[in-house]
Scaffold this motif. Structure first.
Motif, PDB file in Angstrom:
ATOM      1  N   ALA A 165      -9.750  10.061  37.503  1.00 45.08           N
ATOM      2  CA  ALA A 165      -8.822   9.749  36.428  1.00 45.08           C
ATOM      3  C   ALA A 165      -9.591   9.696  35.112  1.00 45.08           C
ATOM      4  O   ALA A 165     -10.814   9.516  35.100  1.00 45.08           O
ATOM      5  CB  ALA A 165      -8.151   8.404  36.687  1.00 45.08           C
ATOM      6  N   ALA A 166      -8.887   9.869  34.019  1.00 50.60           N
ATOM      7  CA  ALA A 166      -9.519   9.804  32.703  1.00 50.60           C
ATOM      8  C   ALA A 166     -10.244   8.474  32.551  1.00 50.60           C
ATOM      9  O   ALA A 166      -9.693   7.410  32.845  1.00 50.60           O
ATOM     10  CB  ALA A 166      -8.472   9.972  31.609  1.00 50.60           C
ATOM     11  N   GLY A 167     -11.506   8.505  32.120  1.00 54.70           N
ATOM     12  CA  GLY A 167     -12.303   7.304  31.936  1.00 54.70           C
ATOM     13  C   GLY A 167     -13.137   6.928  33.138  1.00 54.70           C
ATOM     14  O   GLY A 167     -14.011   6.056  33.040  1.00 54.70           O
ATOM     15  N   GLU A 168     -12.913   7.563  34.278  1.00 51.17           N
ATOM     16  CA  GLU A 168     -13.650   7.207  35.500  1.00 51.17           C
ATOM     17  C   GLU A 168     -15.036   7.834  35.495  1.00 51.17           C
ATOM     18  O   GLU A 168     -15.221   8.981  35.120  1.00 51.17           O
ATOM     19  CB  GLU A 168     -12.878   7.689  36.723  1.00 51.17           C
ATOM     20  CG  GLU A 168     -13.428   7.155  38.040  1.00 51.17           C
ATOM     21  CD  GLU A 168     -12.522   7.499  39.201  1.00 51.17           C
ATOM     22  OE1 GLU A 168     -12.910   7.232  40.355  1.00 51.17           O
ATOM     23  OE2 GLU A 168     -11.417   8.043  38.960  1.00 51.17           O
ATOM     24  N   LYS A 169     -16.045   7.055  35.937  1.00 52.60           N
ATOM     25  CA  LYS A 169     -17.416   7.547  35.979  1.00 52.60           C
ATOM     26  C   LYS A 169     -17.622   8.416  37.201  1.00 52.60           C
ATOM     27  O   LYS A 169     -17.098   8.151  38.274  1.00 52.60           O
ATOM     28  CB  LYS A 169     -18.395   6.378  36.000  1.00 52.60           C
ATOM     29  CG  LYS A 169     -18.410   5.594  34.724  1.00 52.60           C
ATOM     30  CD  LYS A 169     -19.781   5.048  34.465  1.00 52.60           C
ATOM     31  CE  LYS A 169     -19.667   4.195  33.226  1.00 52.60           C
ATOM     32  NZ  LYS A 169     -20.518   4.328  32.211  1.00 52.60           N
ATOM     33  N   VAL A 170     -18.450   9.441  37.006  1.00 53.25           N
ATOM     34  CA  VAL A 170     -18.695  10.393  38.093  1.00 53.25           C
ATOM     35  C   VAL A 170     -19.580   9.780  39.155  1.00 53.25           C
ATOM     36  O   VAL A 170     -19.348   9.951  40.351  1.00 53.25           O
ATOM     37  CB  VAL A 170     -19.347  11.676  37.542  1.00 53.25           C
ATOM     38  CG1 VAL A 170     -19.720  12.617  38.672  1.00 53.25           C
ATOM     39  CG2 VAL A 170     -18.405  12.355  36.564  1.00 53.25           C
ATOM     40  N   TYR A 171     -20.571   9.027  38.744  1.00 55.73           N
ATOM     41  CA  TYR A 171     -21.556   8.586  39.725  1.00 55.73           C
ATOM     42  C   TYR A 171     -21.122   7.406  40.574  1.00 55.73           C
ATOM     43  O   TYR A 171     -21.918   6.790  41.257  1.00 55.73           O
ATOM     44  CB  TYR A 171     -22.894   8.352  39.035  1.00 55.73           C
ATOM     45  CG  TYR A 171     -23.487   9.686  38.669  1.00 55.73           C
ATOM     46  CD1 TYR A 171     -23.531  10.093  37.343  1.00 55.73           C
ATOM     47  CD2 TYR A 171     -23.912  10.554  39.655  1.00 55.73           C
ATOM     48  CE1 TYR A 171     -24.024  11.334  37.017  1.00 55.73           C
ATOM     49  CE2 TYR A 171     -24.404  11.790  39.331  1.00 55.73           C
ATOM     50  CZ  TYR A 171     -24.465  12.181  38.015  1.00 55.73           C
ATOM     51  OH  TYR A 171     -24.943  13.424  37.698  1.00 55.73           O
ATOM     52  N   VAL A 202     -15.595  16.568  31.236  1.00 59.54           N
ATOM     53  CA  VAL A 202     -16.581  15.537  31.563  1.00 59.54           C
ATOM     54  C   VAL A 202     -17.568  15.393  30.419  1.00 59.54           C
ATOM     55  O   VAL A 202     -18.116  16.382  29.916  1.00 59.54           O
ATOM     56  CB  VAL A 202     -17.339  15.888  32.867  1.00 59.54           C
ATOM     57  CG1 VAL A 202     -18.484  14.905  33.095  1.00 59.54           C
ATOM     58  CG2 VAL A 202     -16.388  15.873  34.055  1.00 59.54           C
ATOM     59  N   SER A 203     -17.802  14.143  30.022  1.00 55.72           N
ATOM     60  CA  SER A 203     -18.818  13.835  29.021  1.00 55.72           C
ATOM     61  C   SER A 203     -20.092  13.424  29.740  1.00 55.72           C
ATOM     62  O   SER A 203     -20.075  12.493  30.557  1.00 55.72           O
ATOM     63  CB  SER A 203     -18.340  12.692  28.112  1.00 55.72           C
ATOM     64  OG  SER A 203     -19.386  12.252  27.278  1.00 55.72           O
ATOM     65  N   VAL A 204     -21.196  14.133  29.468  1.00 55.39           N
ATOM     66  CA  VAL A 204     -22.468  13.800  30.118  1.00 55.39           C
ATOM     67  C   VAL A 204     -23.390  13.160  29.095  1.00 55.39           C
ATOM     68  O   VAL A 204     -23.406  13.551  27.923  1.00 55.39           O
ATOM     69  CB  VAL A 204     -23.120  15.051  30.743  1.00 55.39           C
ATOM     70  CG1 VAL A 204     -22.250  15.584  31.857  1.00 55.39           C
ATOM     71  CG2 VAL A 204     -23.372  16.125  29.713  1.00 55.39           C
ATOM     72  N   ARG A 205     -24.172  12.175  29.534  1.00 57.70           N
ATOM     73  CA  ARG A 205     -25.009  11.400  28.618  1.00 57.70           C
ATOM     74  C   ARG A 205     -26.417  11.248  29.149  1.00 57.70           C
ATOM     75  O   ARG A 205     -26.661  11.328  30.362  1.00 57.70           O
ATOM     76  CB  ARG A 205     -24.383  10.017  28.392  1.00 57.70           C
ATOM     77  CG  ARG A 205     -22.993  10.092  27.779  1.00 57.70           C
ATOM     78  CD  ARG A 205     -22.372   8.725  27.543  1.00 57.70           C
ATOM     79  NE  ARG A 205     -21.050   8.872  26.951  1.00 57.70           N
ATOM     80  CZ  ARG A 205     -20.819   9.019  25.651  1.00 57.70           C
ATOM     81  NH1 ARG A 205     -21.836   9.008  24.807  1.00 57.70           N
ATOM     82  NH2 ARG A 205     -19.592   9.161  25.190  1.00 57.70           N
ATOM     83  N   GLN A 214     -18.887  10.936  32.694  1.00 58.24           N
ATOM     84  CA  GLN A 214     -17.591  10.260  32.732  1.00 58.24           C
ATOM     85  C   GLN A 214     -16.486  11.259  32.400  1.00 58.24           C
ATOM     86  O   GLN A 214     -16.617  12.061  31.476  1.00 58.24           O
ATOM     87  CB  GLN A 214     -17.569   9.116  31.711  1.00 58.24           C
ATOM     88  CG  GLN A 214     -16.304   8.281  31.737  1.00 58.24           C
ATOM     89  CD  GLN A 214     -16.398   7.103  30.784  1.00 58.24           C
ATOM     90  OE1 GLN A 214     -17.195   7.115  29.854  1.00 58.24           O
ATOM     91  NE2 GLN A 214     -15.606   6.078  31.013  1.00 58.24           N
ATOM     92  N   ALA A 215     -15.411  11.223  33.179  1.00 60.24           N
ATOM     93  CA  ALA A 215     -14.274  12.104  32.917  1.00 60.24           C
ATOM     94  C   ALA A 215     -13.547  11.615  31.672  1.00 60.24           C
ATOM     95  O   ALA A 215     -13.228  10.427  31.556  1.00 60.24           O
ATOM     96  CB  ALA A 215     -13.332  12.104  34.112  1.00 60.24           C
ATOM     97  N   THR A 216     -13.299  12.519  30.728  1.00 56.40           N
ATOM     98  CA  THR A 216     -12.565  12.147  29.518  1.00 56.40           C
ATOM     99  C   THR A 216     -11.070  12.409  29.669  1.00 56.40           C
ATOM    100  O   THR A 216     -10.284  12.006  28.827  1.00 56.40           O
ATOM    101  CB  THR A 216     -13.098  12.934  28.307  1.00 56.40           C
ATOM    102  OG1 THR A 216     -12.942  14.329  28.555  1.00 56.40           O
ATOM    103  CG2 THR A 216     -14.571  12.617  28.075  1.00 56.40           C
ATOM    104  N   LYS A 217     -10.700  13.118  30.733  1.00 57.26           N
ATOM    105  CA  LYS A 217      -9.301  13.342  31.083  1.00 57.26           C
ATOM    106  C   LYS A 217      -9.243  13.515  32.596  1.00 57.26           C
ATOM    107  O   LYS A 217     -10.284  13.588  33.258  1.00 57.26           O
ATOM    108  CB  LYS A 217      -8.741  14.560  30.361  1.00 57.26           C
ATOM    109  CG  LYS A 217      -9.480  15.853  30.615  1.00 57.26           C
ATOM    110  CD  LYS A 217      -8.830  17.052  29.921  1.00 57.26           C
ATOM    111  CE  LYS A 217      -8.915  16.948  28.417  1.00 57.26           C
ATOM    112  NZ  LYS A 217      -8.461  18.205  27.747  1.00 57.26           N
ATOM    113  N   ASP A 218      -8.069  13.549  33.165  1.00 53.53           N
ATOM    114  CA  ASP A 218      -7.954  13.740  34.607  1.00 53.53           C
ATOM    115  C   ASP A 218      -8.716  15.004  35.008  1.00 53.53           C
ATOM    116  O   ASP A 218      -8.504  16.080  34.433  1.00 53.53           O
ATOM    117  CB  ASP A 218      -6.495  13.861  35.026  1.00 53.53           C
ATOM    118  CG  ASP A 218      -5.745  12.547  34.853  1.00 53.53           C
ATOM    119  OD1 ASP A 218      -6.415  11.508  34.635  1.00 53.53           O
ATOM    120  OD2 ASP A 218      -4.500  12.556  34.933  1.00 53.53           O
TER     121      ASP A 218
END
Length: 608
Positions: free
Chosen positions: A36-42, A59-62, A94-98
């Protein structure tokens, strides 16, 4: 492959390089995650680690400091720290959208990298390597269409039923069929045709493709470049463009082959011009051309690429003005073709261009019919002037009744010029041999061009006069073949890079085309065709091309420099601003051009 989220994978590098059994095994072992939007991948770290492929979403990667490295979208990949050797290995995402993610397990990833060289090479490249490669790949100005197209596309006969055609497209996972009859391209059928025409209208399943296809679709030759494809697609809202050679289908380019990311900056101007609703809107588009020229030159594009792209915009602006004129004055009472001559005709426009154009009308028109085209031509010419293509000082425009005539009158013009090559006839013929159809019915011009070339080449007196006229523009060489500058006036101590630099080669190219009955109008293409046709020697021809490239590039870079300094571009280059090395090479280029002029004067290679 039943999962629609996997549909892109067979075409995604490097997976498209893998053998079929290996690819099937990959698909079987891929793990799918929905975020879901806002959910972390790891959050999945305790279950699975590996390479993540984005099937949909964002996905936003940091990095470790929490700084965003990039914003990744569909088909992009990233991995946890240590798996990859470059910037795609991240510490958090982190997903920025679904979002839907596919995960290639770590052990399988290492196995593929160890056993398949293309896979290893793809993931072992450095970020800098990929950036340089991407820039080359996405530079459509340097890509020939034959490298973009799908060769030997799927075809069908006009008699095939639309149901069979739909099944064929479904089974082959393609979005169009090229319709071929007697080895020639007859039309094109797309999925959009099936949905918007067949399904929406409830057509019978046994309806032949012929009734649904787009007949005589727009095409391009194999010699076209990537930006040609992009521009014609954006102007005419096409998703599929067949590529032909000698009227035979050899390939097709679709929108999936060209993304907006690959598009050069000219695409935006072409798109805006093609949709402009007024002359003012068009003028706002063309006002961006100087800045575009600076960008294209700064990016290292060759002069012939830059001028081709600048001319593309002028062509679209002209066609849009023709459409606006038809909207204002009503449908034209007869067929017409609007043609450009001069630099636009040769596809060699720079930052300094006036307008040179004419109208050929079909024969048999009444006075009322002819009267329609007077305000029509004035509207288009005024519109071009408002867009920066100023009125021709010599009044060589369709607004002049002399250059707005039926086809039979134009035939008489050329016949008289060829039969009686006066000074004026030589000048007019020189200009008119550079005609290129821009809008309307191009078939009105095709026969005229062919017949004129035949008649002109057969008349030795006319070709001799044309050769003499081609030598009137001297190169700027002084005593001991040093550079000779303008001695007085506003442009003192400069070289006219148009009149004494580019134009002499333009004149030579036109003479070669006349001798060889070559229907190309672009100067560089004329010289290349002359070499291929043995009209000039290979060594002399290639020397001339090199000289022309240097002169034309220097002229364009001079214009770009002026624009960057907030000045209006011109053709007057002060040699004092060049290094001694640059002056030396420019002088050598002018020597080559003068040598080829001398060969023409002595009747070698052209008249002999």
């Amino acid at each position: 492959m039943t999962d629609p989220t996997l549909s892109f994978l067979p075409h995604l590098s490097p997976y498209d390089t893998l053998p079929e059994p290996v690819f099937v095994d990959i698909v079987a072992r891929l793990k799918r995650f929905e975020l879901a939007a806002g959910e972390k991948v790891y959050a999945f770290d305790d279950r699975l680690k590996g390479l993540y492929i984005i099937a949909s979403g964002e996905v936003s990667v940091r990095d470790e400091a929490g700084n965003e490295v990039s914003l990744l979208q569909r088909e992009n990949s990233f991995a946890e720290r240590g798996l990859l050797r470059d910037g795609r290995a991240v510490t958090s995402a982190q997903a920025t959208k679904d979002t839907t993610l596919l995960c290639l397990p770590r052990d399988l990833f290492h196995k593929l990298r160890a056993e398949h060289e293309p896979f290893r090479r793809f993931f072992d490249r450095t970020r800098a390597d990929r950036t340089r490669e991407a820039q080359r790949a996405f530079d459509l100005t340097n890509v020939r269409v034959e490298t973009l197209m799908v060769a030997n596309p799927m075809t069908c006969p006009p008699s095939m039923t639309i149901q069979d055609a739909a099944r064929l497209m479904r089974d082959r996972h393609i979005s169009c069929l090229c319709v071929v009859e007697n080895d020639a391209l007859a039309g094109i059928l797309t999925l959009r045709d099936l949905s918007n025409k067949a399904l929406a209208e409830g057509l019978a399943l046994d309806t032949p493709v012929h009734d649904l296809m787009t007949a005589n679709p727009r095409t391009l030759p194999q010699s076209a470049i990537g930006s040609d494809v992009l521009h014609i697609m954006m102007e005419h809202r096409l998703a599929h463009l067949p590529i032909v050679s000698a009227d035979k289908l050899v390939g097709i380019v679709t929108q999936t082959d060209l993304t907006r990311f690959q598009a050069s900056n000219t695409a935006g101007l072409v798109s805006d011009a093609a949709r402009a609703e007024s002359v003012d809107a068009l003028a706002k588009v063309t006002a961006r051309i100087p800045h575009l020229l600076v960008q294209l030159v700064a990016a290292g594009n060759r002069h012939d690429v830059v001028t081709r792209m600048i001319t593309d915009i002028a062509d679209v602006v002209t066609r849009r003005l023709l459409r606006l004129a038809e909207d204002r004055f009503g449908p034209p009472p007869a067929r017409y073709v609007w043609l450009a001559c001069g630099s636009q005709g040769r596809q060699e426009q720079t930052g300094v261009s006036d307008q040179d154009n004419c109208l050929i009308l079909e024969d048999g028109l009444s006075q009322n019919d002819l009267a329609y085209f007077e305000p029509f031509a004035q509207f288009v010419s005024d519109g071009l002037d408002a867009c920066g293509y100023v009125y021709c000082p010599g009044d060589m425009m369709a607004t002049n009744p002399r250059w707005r005539q039926p086809l039979s009158v134009w035939r008489d013009y050329f016949q008289q010029w060829i039969k009686s090559p006066s000074k004026e006839a030589q000048m007019l013929a020189s200009v008119m041999f550079d005609l290129r159809p821009i809008g309307g019915d191009a078939s009105l011009f095709e026969g005229l061009q062919t017949d004129t070339l035949e008649a002109a080449a057969a008349n030795s007196i006319f070709t001799a006069h044309m050769a003499s006229n081609a030598l009137t523009h001297a190169t700027p060489l002084g005593l001991l073949r040093g550079l000779a500058t303008i001695r007085s006036g506003e442009h003192r101590d400069t070289i006219d890079m148009k009149l004494n630099g580019v134009v002499p080669v333009v004149d030579l190219g036109r003479m070669y085309a006349l001798q060889g009955k070559l229907d190309v109008v672009n100067t560089r293409a004329r010289v290349e065709a002359a070499i291929a046709s043995d009209i000039i020697s290979e060594s002399g021809g290639h020397d001339l091309l090199d000289a022309y490239d240097l002169v034309a590039q220097s002229r364009l870079e001079h214009q770009a420099t002026l624009i960057k300094h907030g000045e209006a571009p011109n053709n007057f280059l002060p040699p004092a601003t060049l290094s001694s090395f640059e002056r030396s090479h420019l002088r050598d280029a002018f020597v080559v051009i003068k040598t080829m002029q001398s060969a023409l004067m002595q009747g070698r290679g052209v008249l002999g």
